[in-house]
Every structure is written in structure tokens, then in C-alpha cells.
Design an enzyme around this catalytic site. Structure first.
Site, short mmCIF file in Angstrom:
data_model
loop_
_atom_site.label_atom_id
_atom_site.label_comp_id
_atom_site.label_asym_id
_atom_site.label_seq_id
_atom_site.Cartn_x
_atom_site.Cartn_y
_atom_site.Cartn_z
N SER A 144 54.78 33.68 40.65
CA SER A 144 54.15 33.30 39.40
C SER A 144 54.53 34.33 38.34
O SER A 144 54.91 35.46 38.68
CB SER A 144 52.63 33.26 39.57
OG SER A 144 51.96 33.21 38.32
N TYR A 157 44.57 36.46 42.97
CA TYR A 157 45.80 35.71 42.66
C TYR A 157 46.93 36.67 42.29
O TYR A 157 48.06 36.56 42.79
CB TYR A 157 45.50 34.75 41.51
CG TYR A 157 46.65 33.83 41.14
CD1 TYR A 157 46.98 32.74 41.96
CD2 TYR A 157 47.39 34.02 39.98
CE1 TYR A 157 48.02 31.90 41.63
CE2 TYR A 157 48.43 33.18 39.65
CZ TYR A 157 48.73 32.12 40.47
OH TYR A 157 49.78 31.27 40.13
N LYS A 161 50.53 37.15 44.36
CA LYS A 161 51.79 36.79 43.72
C LYS A 161 52.69 38.01 43.51
O LYS A 161 53.92 37.90 43.62
CB LYS A 161 51.50 36.09 42.39
CG LYS A 161 50.87 34.71 42.56
CD LYS A 161 51.69 33.80 43.46
CE LYS A 161 51.14 32.39 43.53
NZ LYS A 161 51.97 31.50 44.38
#
Length: 273
Positions: A144, A157, A161
């Protein structure tokens, strides 16, 4: 450099929707046969039917990418059907609700560590040995833009990532020494118009105590555009594929700060031997 040519075989996980489906469609338009996987069996069958209509062979394998055994069955199916594979896309993404890092529960950490990171590890362990053995092919791992920069409130998150980015960077360096014919690219998309982007790529909205994201709002791009940029990066043998609107806005601040602070710290004396 990886050339995408008709008759090659691409394995794509998370192919029932979003970026995974768009990647599979882009490969199909180039004449590649496909092994597609997703935990959503119904959506996966719909994708298979759409891709088959494009004139390529498509095998759909319902797969839980967080399970090493399930991913092993996916790899075995690919080899049984086609005898080989050339492109592997470890594509998955999930986010929890936005909250400060000290409020993220153990269960929430485990969910994203499993979905966003362990799934990629499973894919590397299952598929890369075959590519190394034949010394050709390419691995694409989906991270991401949040693997290259940070956003307050989604530490789980961000961490997963960033880990996928570091894993891909390390994998590429290892392949350069062991199997130089195999490439590796990490996909770091910005906001892409997918089911996940309904919550925005930076993470789902939180409650009253959720931190405020401190990045500029940028337009979303279409999954097919993200896929085309990504396939171009694969063919150019890029390490980073970053389909996003003005990605330097998020990346440059981190890099500039790192360079500035490292350059302005004192150099320690060399230890005497």
C-alpha cells in the site's frame, strides 16, 4: 526484465474483486492463462466466467491465503493444470477501524498480521521455489502507499504494509543472488476505487477519539488503471509499483526528514580494535 507474453500463466490471489480482479483482467487481455484465488467463492466464479470469455484458460481455486495448507493446494492445482506458472501475485488487503495504536486489541493485530502479512509469506514459501528452480518469472506482493508512509490511527495496517514492502525488498535482493531471472515488485497503491476504498485506503473511520489523518485528500483511481501501471512496472522490472495521484506528497516528507536527521547527527567514534 519480465516479458508478459500469451501462453504464460499468472496466479492471482484476491481475484474476486478490486485490484486482484483488475490484475487478472489485465493479464487475460495480454493472453496469459490464469489461476485465480479468493476466499469469496461466488465472486471468484463470476470473475472466472468473465475472464474465460476473453479467450484464456482460467482455473478458479477458493483459497484462504492465511492458511499455508490452503495456499499449498493452490500451488499444487496450478502445477497440475498447467505444469508451471510465471507470474505470482500475492494480493490481499484488509483494515481495521481507526483508533490510536495503544487501543488496538490483540485480536485486531492478529487479524491484520494474518491477512496482510502472513498471506504474503505463505505465497512466497509456496510459489517462489518453483520460480527459482526454473530461474524465470516474477513475484508481485501487494502492500500500500501506507507501506511507504504513515497515517495516524491505523498502526496495525501501517505496520503490516511496511512489512510487505521490506519483505519484497529483501526477496528481490535474495533473488538477485540466487535466481537473477526472477523479479520481484511490491505494489503500493494509493486510493483505488474498490470495495475497500469505501472506507478509504488510509483506514476505516473511527469514533470520537480516532486520530485525524494528516495527509492531503487525493482522487481515487480506477482498478484497471492501477493494474495497467502495475503490469508496466513488472515489465520494466521495477521494485516499486506506485499507482496513485501525486504519490510524492506522502513519500517525500518521510524521506526528506530521514536524510536531514541522519545527516545532522554526530558521527560516533570508531571503536578501537
Amino acid at each position: 526484465m519480465t516479458r508478459l507474453v500469451p501462453g504464460q500463466v499468472a496466479v492471482v490471489t484476491g481475484a474476486a474483486s478490486g485490484i486482484g480482479k483488475a490484475l487478472a483482467e489485465a493479464f487475460a487481455h495480454r493472453g496469459l492463462n490464469l489461476v485465480i484465488a479468493d476466499v469469496d467463492a461466488n465472486g471468484l466464479c463470476d470473475t472466472r466466467d468473465e475472464l474465460t470469455a476473453l479467450g484464456v484458460e482460467v482455473v478458479a481455486v477458493p483459497t484462504d491465503v492465511t492458511s499455508a495448507e490452503s495456499v499449498a493446494r493452490l500451488g499444487q492445482t496450478a502445477l497440475e493444470r498447467f505444469g508451471t506458472f510465471d507470474i505470482v501475485c500475492n494480493n490481499v488487503g484488509a483494515a481495521n477501524r481507526q483508533r490510536p495504536s495503544w487501543e488496538i486489541t490483540s485480536a485486531e493485530w492478529e487479524r491484520l498480521l494474518s491477512l496482510n502479512l502472513r498471506s504474503v509469506i505463505n505465497g512466497i514459501r509456496e510459489f517462489v521455489p518453483h520460480l527459482v528452480h526454473k530461474n524465470s518469472g516474477h513475484v508481485l506482493n501487494t502492500a500500500s502507499m501506507s507501506g511507504l508512509s504513515i497515517v495516524p490511527g491505523i498502526a496495525d495496517y501501517i505496520v503490516t504494509k511496511h512489512a510487505v514492502v521490506a519483505l519484497t525488498e529483501t526477496l528481490r535482493a535474495e533473488l538477485a543472488g540466487s535466481a537473477p531471472g526472477v523479479g520481484a515488485t511490491v505494489l503500493c497503491p494509493g486510493i483505488v476505487r474498490t470495495p475497500m476504498s469505501a472506507q478509504r485506503e488510509e483506514g476505516p473511520a473511527g469514533g470520537a477519539n480516532a486520530p485525524t489523518a494528516s495527509i492531503p485528500t487525493v482522487p481515487a483511481i480506477e482498478p484497471r488503471d492501477a493494474a495497467e501501471i502495475t503490469l508496466a512496472a513488472i515489465e520494466a522490472d521495477y521494485l516499486y509499483a506506485v499507482p496513485a495521484v501525486n504519490p510524492l506528497v506522502r513519500i517525500r516528507g518521510k524521506v526528506d526528514r530521514l536524510l536531514h536527521e541522519v545527516a545532522n547527527q554526530p558521527v560516533p567514534p570508531v571503536a578501537a580494535r
